[in-house]
Write an enzyme that holds these catalytic residues in place. Structure first.
Site, PDB file in Angstrom:
ATOM      1  N   TRP A 230       0.810  -1.213   0.000  1.00 49.95           N
ATOM      2  CA  TRP A 230       0.000   0.000   0.000  1.00 49.95           C
ATOM      3  C   TRP A 230       0.844   1.264   0.000  1.00 49.95           C
ATOM      4  O   TRP A 230       0.320   2.355  -0.200  1.00 49.95           O
ATOM      5  CB  TRP A 230      -0.927   0.000   1.217  1.00 49.95           C
ATOM      6  CG  TRP A 230      -0.229   0.210   2.536  1.00 49.95           C
ATOM      7  CD1 TRP A 230       0.828  -0.496   3.048  1.00 49.95           C
ATOM      8  CD2 TRP A 230      -0.525   1.214   3.513  1.00 49.95           C
ATOM      9  NE1 TRP A 230       1.190  -0.014   4.280  1.00 49.95           N
ATOM     10  CE2 TRP A 230       0.366   1.033   4.592  1.00 49.95           C
ATOM     11  CE3 TRP A 230      -1.479   2.230   3.590  1.00 49.95           C
ATOM     12  CZ2 TRP A 230       0.359   1.835   5.722  1.00 49.95           C
ATOM     13  CZ3 TRP A 230      -1.494   3.029   4.726  1.00 49.95           C
ATOM     14  CH2 TRP A 230      -0.585   2.840   5.771  1.00 49.95           C
ATOM     15  N   ASP A 231       2.131   1.132   0.227  1.00 49.00           N
ATOM     16  CA  ASP A 231       3.019   2.285   0.262  1.00 49.00           C
ATOM     17  C   ASP A 231       2.917   3.114  -1.025  1.00 49.00           C
ATOM     18  O   ASP A 231       2.985   4.343  -0.989  1.00 49.00           O
ATOM     19  CB  ASP A 231       4.471   1.837   0.460  1.00 49.00           C
ATOM     20  CG  ASP A 231       4.638   0.913   1.646  1.00 49.00           C
ATOM     21  OD1 ASP A 231       4.094  -0.213   1.587  1.00 49.00           O
ATOM     22  OD2 ASP A 231       5.303   1.292   2.619  1.00 49.00           O
TER      23      ASP A 231
ATOM     24  N   GLU B 182       1.240  -2.389  11.327  1.00 49.54           N
ATOM     25  CA  GLU B 182       1.164  -3.850  11.309  1.00 49.54           C
ATOM     26  C   GLU B 182       1.877  -4.490  12.493  1.00 49.54           C
ATOM     27  O   GLU B 182       1.769  -5.706  12.697  1.00 49.54           O
ATOM     28  CB  GLU B 182       1.732  -4.398  10.004  1.00 49.54           C
ATOM     29  CG  GLU B 182       3.213  -4.182   9.811  1.00 49.54           C
ATOM     30  CD  GLU B 182       3.678  -4.710   8.463  1.00 49.54           C
ATOM     31  OE1 GLU B 182       4.263  -5.802   8.432  1.00 49.54           O
ATOM     32  OE2 GLU B 182       3.458  -4.023   7.450  1.00 49.54           O
TER      33      GLU B 182
END
Length: 277
Positions: free
Chosen positions: A118-119, A246
């Site tokens: 997702w970066d 996370e």
């Protein structure tokens, strides 16, 4: 002459050399893959030597810096750090290829097997939206083309619609399905929708919206409808999920994820209405 062997392709040269004289050999190479974006071999004339290619190279980088440079009124170390990061983004962005995204370590390392997270959508897209809108479109086109793989991933995880993988390979398939992170980091699906809408709004690319993004909005909304569970006493719960951090444990109803999902659902409802019209 040239040679083409099992493990090598090359050419041999021979010439009469005189003592005390200087000679220069320019070797021109092109690297291509099987992907459509770079199959064509670009013709090179005899005049395309090192000096002319270097001049062309410098001119192209000058144009990129013109579009992307940010000057700071501060210390040189800060300016150098900022320009290093801009250079890295310019080097890694797929400016001419919509079939790939940007790996977790870019072009510098093979960590995470070069997979996409997702970066790209949350941290890198704003730069490309402002400095290289064409690259931003390529990054979003990669996700749009991976919609069939996202549908398959949702089905394999017991869901409906389309779920984008936490750790995506070049073909859009999940590479982290056996870890709890891969099962619980569901926010990437809404992150991608968020980035697509950012691109649409800033670039005004309605063709991309109608032909690609709208379907992504709707299919991901179907996934979210299947992913939430009825809550005792009414409402809904998002169980077994991780938020952007996370390193935190598995939780329920992560605020960030719920907020992005709401954005996703609203865009999907509007997309369905737009396509109906």
């Amino acid at each position: 002459g040239g040679f083409d062997e099992e493990n090598a392709v090359g050419a041999t040269f021979s010439a009469q050399a005189a003592k005390g004289c200087e000679y220069r050999l320019d070797k021109l190479c092109q690297v291509v893959t099987s992907r459509g974006a770079d199959k064509a071999i670009v013709p090179m004339s005899g005049e395309a030597g090192f000096d002319s290619l270097l001049e062309e190279h410098c001119a192209k980088w000058a144009r990129m810096w013109r579009d992307a440079d940010i000057e700071l009124d501060g210390c040189d170390e800060d300016q150098a750090a900022l320009r290093f990061n801009i250079y890295t983004l310019l080097s890694n962005g797929p400016s001419g290829d919509p079939s790939v995204s940007i790996g977790a370590r870019g072009l510098t390392h093979a960590r995470y097997k070069g997979c996409y997270f997702w970066d790209t959508e949350l941290f890198m897209m704003p730069f490309y939206l402002l400095a290289q809108p064409g690259t931003a479109r390529n990054l979003m086109q990669y996700r749009a083309d991976a919609l069939p793989a996202a549908r398959g991933h949702a089905l394999s995880m017991g869901g409906a619609g389309a779920r984008y993988p936490w750790m995506a390979s070049y073909d859009g398939s999940e590479q982290c399905e056996s870890w709890d992170i891969g099962a619980s980091e569901v926010h990437i699906t809404a992150d991608i929708v968020y980035a697509m809408e950012q691109y649409r709004q800033l670039a005004g690319d309605e063709a991309f919206y109608q032909n690609a993004a709208a379907a992504v909005y709707i299919e991901t909304a179907r996934f979210w409808a299947s992913r939430y569970s009825p809550a005792p006493g009414g409402g809904w719960n998002l169980l077994f999920c991780k938020g952007p951090d996370e390193y935190c444990g598995i939780t329920s109803n992560n605020l960030y994820t719920n907020h992005l999902v709401r954005h996703n659902l609203r865009l999907a409802a509007q997309a369905a209405e737009d396509l109906r019209r």
